[in-house]
Design a protein around this motif. Structure first.
Motif, short mmCIF file in Angstrom:
data_model
loop_
_atom_site.label_atom_id
_atom_site.label_comp_id
_atom_site.label_asym_id
_atom_site.label_seq_id
_atom_site.Cartn_x
_atom_site.Cartn_y
_atom_site.Cartn_z
N ALA A 36 0.86 -1.18 0.00
CA ALA A 36 0.00 0.00 0.00
C ALA A 36 0.89 1.23 0.00
N ARG A 37 0.28 2.38 -0.25
CA ARG A 37 1.05 3.62 -0.20
C ARG A 37 1.24 4.11 1.23
N ARG A 38 0.41 3.62 2.15
CA ARG A 38 0.48 4.06 3.55
C ARG A 38 1.10 2.95 4.40
N LEU A 39 2.42 2.97 4.50
CA LEU A 39 3.14 1.92 5.22
C LEU A 39 2.76 1.90 6.70
N ASP A 40 2.50 3.08 7.27
CA ASP A 40 2.15 3.13 8.69
C ASP A 40 0.86 2.37 8.98
N ARG A 41 -0.07 2.40 8.05
CA ARG A 41 -1.32 1.66 8.23
C ARG A 41 -1.08 0.15 8.17
N LEU A 42 -0.17 -0.27 7.30
CA LEU A 42 0.17 -1.69 7.24
C LEU A 42 0.82 -2.14 8.54
N GLU A 43 1.73 -1.32 9.05
CA GLU A 43 2.42 -1.67 10.29
C GLU A 43 1.44 -1.74 11.46
N ALA A 44 0.43 -0.88 11.45
CA ALA A 44 -0.56 -0.86 12.54
C ALA A 44 -1.41 -2.11 12.57
N LEU A 45 -1.49 -2.86 11.47
CA LEU A 45 -2.28 -4.09 11.46
C LEU A 45 -1.68 -5.13 12.40
N GLY A 46 -0.36 -5.13 12.54
CA GLY A 46 0.29 -6.04 13.47
C GLY A 46 0.12 -7.51 13.13
N LEU A 47 0.07 -7.85 11.86
CA LEU A 47 -0.15 -9.23 11.45
C LEU A 47 1.17 -9.99 11.40
N PRO A 48 1.19 -11.26 11.82
CA PRO A 48 2.43 -12.04 11.82
C PRO A 48 2.78 -12.52 10.41
N ASP A 49 4.04 -12.91 10.24
CA ASP A 49 4.49 -13.50 8.98
C ASP A 49 4.06 -12.67 7.79
N ALA A 50 4.34 -11.38 7.86
CA ALA A 50 3.91 -10.46 6.81
C ALA A 50 5.08 -9.59 6.36
N VAL A 51 5.28 -9.54 5.06
CA VAL A 51 6.21 -8.59 4.46
C VAL A 51 5.42 -7.35 4.10
N LEU A 52 5.83 -6.22 4.62
CA LEU A 52 5.10 -4.97 4.43
C LEU A 52 5.92 -4.05 3.51
N LYS A 53 5.30 -3.61 2.43
CA LYS A 53 6.04 -2.78 1.48
C LYS A 53 5.22 -1.56 1.08
#
Length: 242
Positions: A36-53
């Motif tokens: 996604a374009r909003r990395l902070d929102r991806l990080e806030a999900l707190g999901l395991p085994d996830a590559v966030l880009k």
């Protein structure tokens, strides 16, 4: 781990249906590539085994690089949810052409960039699923949705062609066509009259439905045996007549 579930990639994963699908597949035990374009929102999900880009789907190289990184960690992408999209609804005669450009680039080119990043690998493995985000607006037209409808009709046409092309390779193409869902889609609507009309229609039918309902349908379709395909998911509020 030999028994680890396969990797699921999702664009536009920071909110709405993308977020709901990410949560559903994470709960089912899948590792994730979330873009996604909003990395902070991806990080806030707190999901395991996830590559966030942080990825803009208009950037074909960045999207492909994210897929490579995630596949190095978790193995091949078995499902790509080409979900990222924008709805710049408005009066076509008054709407800035720049709004058209954004919808066309994200909703059409972005979808194709997402497909391109994983399709050849799926063909080589003879396994995989492409989930293509369309809309009820890809099946019928609405006032003030002119270019948006065009982009979603594009998704339908491309998906039908891809499904025929990929079927001999046992790769599935599923189109998702929601009606009014409770997401942030209205955040991109700048035309005040269009926005007021949309909100009035939504209120008249008792509101939208939860993105979690859409996510449940997608995971159910994905979990079918590979030789079985749910070609299209059309989901609207019961009271949405058009």
């Amino acid at each position: 781990m030999a028994d680890r579930k396969p990797l699921v990639a999702i664009t536009g994963a920071s909110s709405g249906i993308g977020e709901a699908v990410a949560r559903a597949f994470s709960a089912a035990g899948h590792p994730l590539l979330l873009m996604a374009r909003r990395l902070d929102r991806l990080e806030a999900l707190g999901l395991p085994d996830a590559v966030l880009k942080k990825v803009d789907v208009r950037d074909r190289d960045a999207l492909a690089a994210a897929v490579r990184e995630a596949e190095d960690a978790y193995g091949p992408v078995d499902m790509m949810f080409a979900n990222a999209g924008v709805a710049r609804l408005g009066d076509i005669a008054a709407q800035p052409p720049e709004d058209w450009d954004e919808m066309i680039d994200i909703n059409t080119k972005g979808v194709m960039n997402s497909v391109h990043a994983v399709m050849n690998g799926m063909i080589a493995r003879k396994h995989g699923t492409l989930v293509m985000m369309s809309s009820i607006a890809g099946r019928k037209v609405y006032p003030d949705h002119t270019v948006y409808c065009g982009t979603k009709f594009f998704v339908h046409a491309v998906s039908e062609s891809l499904r025929e092309y990929l079927a001999p390779h046992d790769v599935r193409v599923i189109v998702v066509s929601p009606g009014i869902i409770d997401t942030e889609v209205l955040d991109g609507v700048k035309d005040e009259t269009t926005l007021a009309n949309y909100r009035a229609n939504k209120a008249a039918i008792g509101g939208g439905i939860s993105a979690d309902i859409v996510a449940e349908l997608i995971i159910d379709a994905y979990d079918k045996p590979q030789r079985a395909i749910v070609q299209e998911i059309v989901i609207t509020p019961t009271r949405q007549k058009y």
